[in-house]
Design a protein around this motif. Structure first.
Motif, PDB file in Angstrom:
ATOM      1  N   ILE A 100     -12.921  -0.832 -12.564  1.00 15.33           N
ATOM      2  CA  ILE A 100     -11.579  -1.336 -12.287  1.00 15.33           C
ATOM      3  C   ILE A 100     -11.570  -2.059 -10.947  1.00 15.33           C
ATOM      4  CG2 ILE A 100     -10.533   0.536 -13.599  1.00 15.33           C
ATOM      5  CD1 ILE A 100      -9.852   1.902 -10.994  1.00 15.33           C
ATOM      6  N   ASP A 101     -10.501  -2.768 -10.690  1.00 18.03           N
ATOM      7  CA  ASP A 101     -10.361  -3.523  -9.447  1.00 18.03           C
ATOM      8  C   ASP A 101     -10.323  -2.577  -8.257  1.00 18.03           C
ATOM      9  OD1 ASP A 101      -9.689  -6.220  -8.103  1.00 18.03           O
ATOM     10  OD2 ASP A 101      -8.099  -4.885  -7.402  1.00 18.03           O
ATOM     11  N   GLU A 102     -10.923  -2.999  -7.154  1.00 16.74           N
ATOM     12  CA  GLU A 102     -11.019  -2.132  -5.980  1.00 16.74           C
ATOM     13  C   GLU A 102      -9.646  -1.766  -5.428  1.00 16.74           C
ATOM     14  OE1 GLU A 102     -13.132  -1.938  -1.583  1.00 16.74           O
ATOM     15  OE2 GLU A 102     -12.834  -3.854  -2.568  1.00 16.74           O
ATOM     16  N   GLN A 103      -8.720  -2.719  -5.403  1.00 21.62           N
ATOM     17  CA  GLN A 103      -7.398  -2.436  -4.852  1.00 21.62           C
ATOM     18  C   GLN A 103      -6.681  -1.368  -5.674  1.00 21.62           C
ATOM     19  OE1 GLN A 103      -6.376  -3.596  -1.970  1.00 21.62           O
ATOM     20  NE2 GLN A 103      -8.294  -4.736  -1.754  1.00 21.62           N
ATOM     21  N   VAL A 104      -6.827  -1.431  -6.988  1.00 20.65           N
ATOM     22  CA  VAL A 104      -6.198  -0.428  -7.860  1.00 20.65           C
ATOM     23  C   VAL A 104      -6.806   0.945  -7.604  1.00 20.65           C
ATOM     24  CG1 VAL A 104      -5.804   0.255 -10.263  1.00 20.65           C
ATOM     25  CG2 VAL A 104      -5.691  -2.165  -9.606  1.00 20.65           C
ATOM     26  N   LEU A 105      -8.131   0.977  -7.462  1.00 21.74           N
ATOM     27  CA  LEU A 105      -8.804   2.247  -7.222  1.00 21.74           C
ATOM     28  C   LEU A 105      -8.429   2.832  -5.868  1.00 21.74           C
ATOM     29  CD1 LEU A 105     -10.788   4.292  -8.349  1.00 21.74           C
ATOM     30  CD2 LEU A 105     -12.650   2.973  -7.358  1.00 21.74           C
ATOM     31  N   ARG A 106      -8.356   1.994  -4.845  1.00 15.99           N
ATOM     32  CA  ARG A 106      -7.975   2.493  -3.517  1.00 15.99           C
ATOM     33  C   ARG A 106      -6.519   2.971  -3.512  1.00 15.99           C
ATOM     34  NH1 ARG A 106     -11.696   1.890   0.371  1.00 15.99           N
ATOM     35  NH2 ARG A 106     -13.315   0.300   0.127  1.00 15.99           N
ATOM     36  N   ALA A 107      -5.644   2.280  -4.236  1.00 18.44           N
ATOM     37  CA  ALA A 107      -4.247   2.712  -4.301  1.00 18.44           C
ATOM     38  C   ALA A 107      -4.134   4.072  -4.973  1.00 18.44           C
ATOM     39  CB  ALA A 107      -3.425   1.670  -5.050  1.00 18.44           C
ATOM     40  N   ALA A 108      -4.933   4.267  -6.021  1.00 17.86           N
ATOM     41  CA  ALA A 108      -4.911   5.561  -6.703  1.00 17.86           C
ATOM     42  C   ALA A 108      -5.488   6.653  -5.809  1.00 17.86           C
ATOM     43  CB  ALA A 108      -5.695   5.466  -8.011  1.00 17.86           C
ATOM     44  N   ALA A 109      -6.543   6.323  -5.061  1.00 16.30           N
ATOM     45  CA  ALA A 109      -7.159   7.318  -4.174  1.00 16.30           C
ATOM     46  C   ALA A 109      -6.226   7.714  -3.034  1.00 16.30           C
ATOM     47  CB  ALA A 109      -8.465   6.770  -3.605  1.00 16.30           C
ATOM     48  N   SER A 110      -5.396   6.777  -2.582  1.00 17.21           N
ATOM     49  CA  SER A 110      -4.474   7.071  -1.480  1.00 17.21           C
ATOM     50  C   SER A 110      -3.369   8.048  -1.889  1.00 17.21           C
ATOM     51  CB  SER A 110      -3.850   5.774  -0.958  1.00 17.21           C
ATOM     52  OG  SER A 110      -3.044   5.174  -1.962  1.00 17.21           O
ATOM     53  N   GLU A 111      -3.137   8.181  -3.182  1.00 17.90           N
ATOM     54  CA  GLU A 111      -2.094   9.083  -3.664  1.00 17.90           C
ATOM     55  C   GLU A 111      -2.595  10.498  -3.892  1.00 17.90           C
ATOM     56  OE1 GLU A 111      -0.526   7.306  -7.161  1.00 17.90           O
ATOM     57  OE2 GLU A 111       0.324   5.564  -6.129  1.00 17.90           O
ATOM     58  N   ILE A 112      -3.897  10.717  -3.722  1.00 16.64           N
ATOM     59  CA  ILE A 112      -4.440  12.066  -3.882  1.00 16.64           C
ATOM     60  C   ILE A 112      -3.958  12.945  -2.729  1.00 16.64           C
ATOM     61  CG2 ILE A 112      -6.541  13.436  -3.978  1.00 16.64           C
ATOM     62  CD1 ILE A 112      -7.960  11.059  -5.174  1.00 16.64           C
ATOM     63  N   VAL A 113      -3.383  14.079  -3.057  1.00 19.96           N
ATOM     64  CA  VAL A 113      -2.858  14.977  -2.030  1.00 19.96           C
ATOM     65  C   VAL A 113      -4.019  15.778  -1.430  1.00 19.96           C
ATOM     66  CG1 VAL A 113      -1.292  16.894  -1.562  1.00 19.96           C
ATOM     67  CG2 VAL A 113      -0.683  15.162  -3.278  1.00 19.96           C
ATOM     68  N   PRO A 114      -4.249  15.661  -0.134  1.00 20.19           N
ATOM     69  CA  PRO A 114      -5.355  16.417   0.481  1.00 20.19           C
ATOM     70  C   PRO A 114      -5.103  17.908   0.425  1.00 20.19           C
ATOM     71  CG  PRO A 114      -3.996  15.354   2.158  1.00 20.19           C
ATOM     72  CD  PRO A 114      -3.515  14.845   0.837  1.00 20.19           C
ATOM     73  N   LYS A 115      -6.186  18.675   0.332  1.00 19.08           N
ATOM     74  CA  LYS A 115      -6.084  20.124   0.248  1.00 19.08           C
ATOM     75  C   LYS A 115      -6.172  20.759   1.633  1.00 19.08           C
ATOM     76  CE  LYS A 115      -8.158  20.336  -4.376  1.00 19.08           C
ATOM     77  NZ  LYS A 115      -9.254  20.928  -5.199  1.00 19.08           N
ATOM     78  N   ASN A 116      -5.540  21.906   1.750  1.00 21.57           N
ATOM     79  CA  ASN A 116      -5.627  22.732   2.961  1.00 21.57           C
ATOM     80  C   ASN A 116      -5.226  21.962   4.218  1.00 21.57           C
ATOM     81  OD1 ASN A 116      -6.050  25.111   4.336  1.00 21.57           O
ATOM     82  ND2 ASN A 116      -8.265  24.828   4.538  1.00 21.57           N
ATOM     83  N   GLU A 117      -4.115  21.234   4.126  1.00 20.86           N
ATOM     84  CA  GLU A 117      -3.661  20.455   5.288  1.00 20.86           C
ATOM     85  C   GLU A 117      -3.330  21.361   6.475  1.00 20.86           C
ATOM     86  OE1 GLU A 117      -0.531  18.125   3.224  1.00 20.86           O
ATOM     87  OE2 GLU A 117      -1.576  16.384   4.067  1.00 20.86           O
ATOM     88  N   LYS A 118      -2.751  22.521   6.210  1.00 23.99           N
ATOM     89  CA  LYS A 118      -2.388  23.430   7.305  1.00 23.99           C
ATOM     90  C   LYS A 118      -3.634  23.931   8.035  1.00 23.99           C
ATOM     91  CE  LYS A 118       1.950  25.071   5.258  1.00 23.99           C
ATOM     92  NZ  LYS A 118       2.719  26.251   4.788  1.00 23.99           N
ATOM     93  N   GLY A 119      -4.679  24.236   7.270  1.00 25.81           N
ATOM     94  CA  GLY A 119      -5.909  24.697   7.898  1.00 25.81           C
ATOM     95  C   GLY A 119      -6.555  23.620   8.746  1.00 25.81           C
ATOM     96  N   ILE A 120      -6.534  22.382   8.257  1.00 26.88           N
ATOM     97  CA  ILE A 120      -7.108  21.268   9.023  1.00 26.88           C
ATOM     98  C   ILE A 120      -6.316  21.031  10.299  1.00 26.88           C
ATOM     99  CG2 ILE A 120      -7.508  18.780   8.993  1.00 26.88           C
ATOM    100  CD1 ILE A 120      -8.187  18.999   6.040  1.00 26.88           C
ATOM    101  N   ALA A 121      -4.977  21.081  10.192  1.00 22.41           N
ATOM    102  CA  ALA A 121      -4.131  20.882  11.375  1.00 22.41           C
ATOM    103  C   ALA A 121      -4.374  21.982  12.406  1.00 22.41           C
ATOM    104  CB  ALA A 121      -2.664  20.854  10.961  1.00 22.41           C
ATOM    105  N   ALA A 122      -4.541  23.223  11.942  1.00 20.36           N
ATOM    106  CA  ALA A 122      -4.809  24.325  12.874  1.00 20.36           C
ATOM    107  C   ALA A 122      -6.163  24.151  13.543  1.00 20.36           C
ATOM    108  CB  ALA A 122      -4.754  25.654  12.120  1.00 20.36           C
TER     109      ALA A 122
END
Length: 363
Positions: free
Chosen positions: A39-61
């Motif tokens: 697929i087109d790179e822009q479409v793939l990057r847009a989809a990847a940007s919507e992935i919710v990162p895991k363990n955000e609280k742990g990373i912030a701490a």
């Protein structure tokens, strides 16, 4: 054969029988990666940007816990050490937070080593100008015109700039007036060559310059020899895994499941060219125009390029042209191959549509 030997023989036989059955049952796929529908790179990057990162609280701490080391890191810088941060995850936010909270009393220069091209000469000019401004009053008394000296930095060679910084050493007030150079990914693609690392090492040797850098490549330590590590950079290693995504660093790397479009190729080449001088861009345009007008030829002879650039007053000698070509080759913008008659020909490793888009983006 005793009972123990028979039992061991039975285990061995069952193991090899199981392996044989598994090998016969497996079906080999005839599909190839080149046959996949990418697929087109822009479409793939847009989809990847919507992935919710895991363990955000742990990373912030974890990021907040590193703030406790800021005082120690600043002390190490003032002692003449260079800080080298390593560990899994992007360290860009961490270094920028350290600079914005603990280095407020000092001048800070940031180098984004993850970019496709980095102009080390311009970094040196910026550092020289900052050092010059700190002692403008003293220099004005001796030269009568401090601004003239500042304007001359752009025309000086790298050796002249290093000489200037070393001469200013005695005028600096200890390490209270140092310029801190923050290098995101000192092991980045644009900085991995020996020349760039040698310049950075010489920069670190200046007593009025301190280095804070990050590395992510597994082979990054191979960039330096023993002298560079212990004498020039004088690294103090800090393991600071952040587990943060490489959002900024990954923008310029192609995605394996994305199709390489002409727009993508042109955009990457444009970023590299925009970091070069306008004169170098004009030389590249002469070569590109010739290749587009003569697509059936194997390339443009170096002598022909020199003649055209000389006519347009873009170069004054073959040496000047060679310096531009070396820069183009270092950034993989231009390649050389042998013509059928034996002479060297230059060509740009981009398809015609990408080359048209590149020239359009350059204006």
């Amino acid at each position: 054969m005793n009972d123990e030997g028979e039992e061991e023989f039975g285990f061995s036989r069952d193991y090899f029988l199981a392996r044989e059955q598994a090998a016969s049952s497996r079906k080999k796929s005839a599909r190839k990666l080149s046959e996949m529908d990418l697929i087109d790179e822009q479409v793939l990057r847009a989809a990847a940007s919507e992935i919710v990162p895991k363990n955000e609280k742990g990373i912030a701490a974890l990021m907040r816990s590193y703030k406790n080391f800021y005082t120690q890191w600043l002390f190490e810088l003032r002692c003449g050490l260079g800080l080298l941060m390593y560990g899994f995850g992007s360290k860009k936010v961490l270094l920028e937070d350290f600079a914005s909270t603990s280095l407020t009393d000092y001048d800070v220069v940031v180098i984004n080593g993850f970019l496709p091209a980095v102009n080390i000469k311009q970094v040196m000019v910026t550092i020289a100008e900052l050092v010059h401004d700190k002692h403008k009053g003293k220099r004005r008394a001796s030269t009568g015109n401090g601004q003239k000296t500042k304007q001359q930095f752009n025309t000086q060679t790298m050796d002249d700039l290093f000489t200037f910084l070393n001469e200013e050493e005695e005028a600096m007030d200890g390490r209270d007036s140092f310029v801190c150079v923050v290098i995101h990914n000192i092991d980045g693609p644009a900085l991995r060559d020996s020349e760039s690392q040698q310049y950075l090492a010489r920069m670190a040797c200046c007593s009025n310059v301190c280095i804070v850098a990050s590395i992510d490549h597994v082979n990054a330590p191979l960039l330096w020899d023993k002298k560079m590590v212990h004498t020039q950079f004088n690294w103090c290693w800090h393991h600071v895994p952040t587990f943060a995504p490489y959002n900024a660093e990954g923008v310029y790397f192609p995605l394996i499941l994305a199709s390489g479009t002409a727009a993508q190729c042109a955009r990457t080449a444009t970023i590299v060219l925009q970091s070069l001088t306008p004169n170098a861009q004009s030389v590249f345009r002469v070569l590109a125009d010739y290749l587009l007008a003569n697509e059936k030829e194997e390339g443009m002879p170096v002598s022909a390029l020199y003649a055209k650039c000389r006519e347009r007053f873009l170069v004054s000698s073959q040496l000047t042209l060679n310096s531009h070509l070396t820069e183009f080759r270092d950034h993989a913008l231009v390649k050389t191959r042998k013509h059928s008659d034996g002479q060297d020909c230059l060509y740009i490793p981009l398809p015609s549509d990408a080359l048209h888009k590149l020239l359009s983006d350059l204006g």
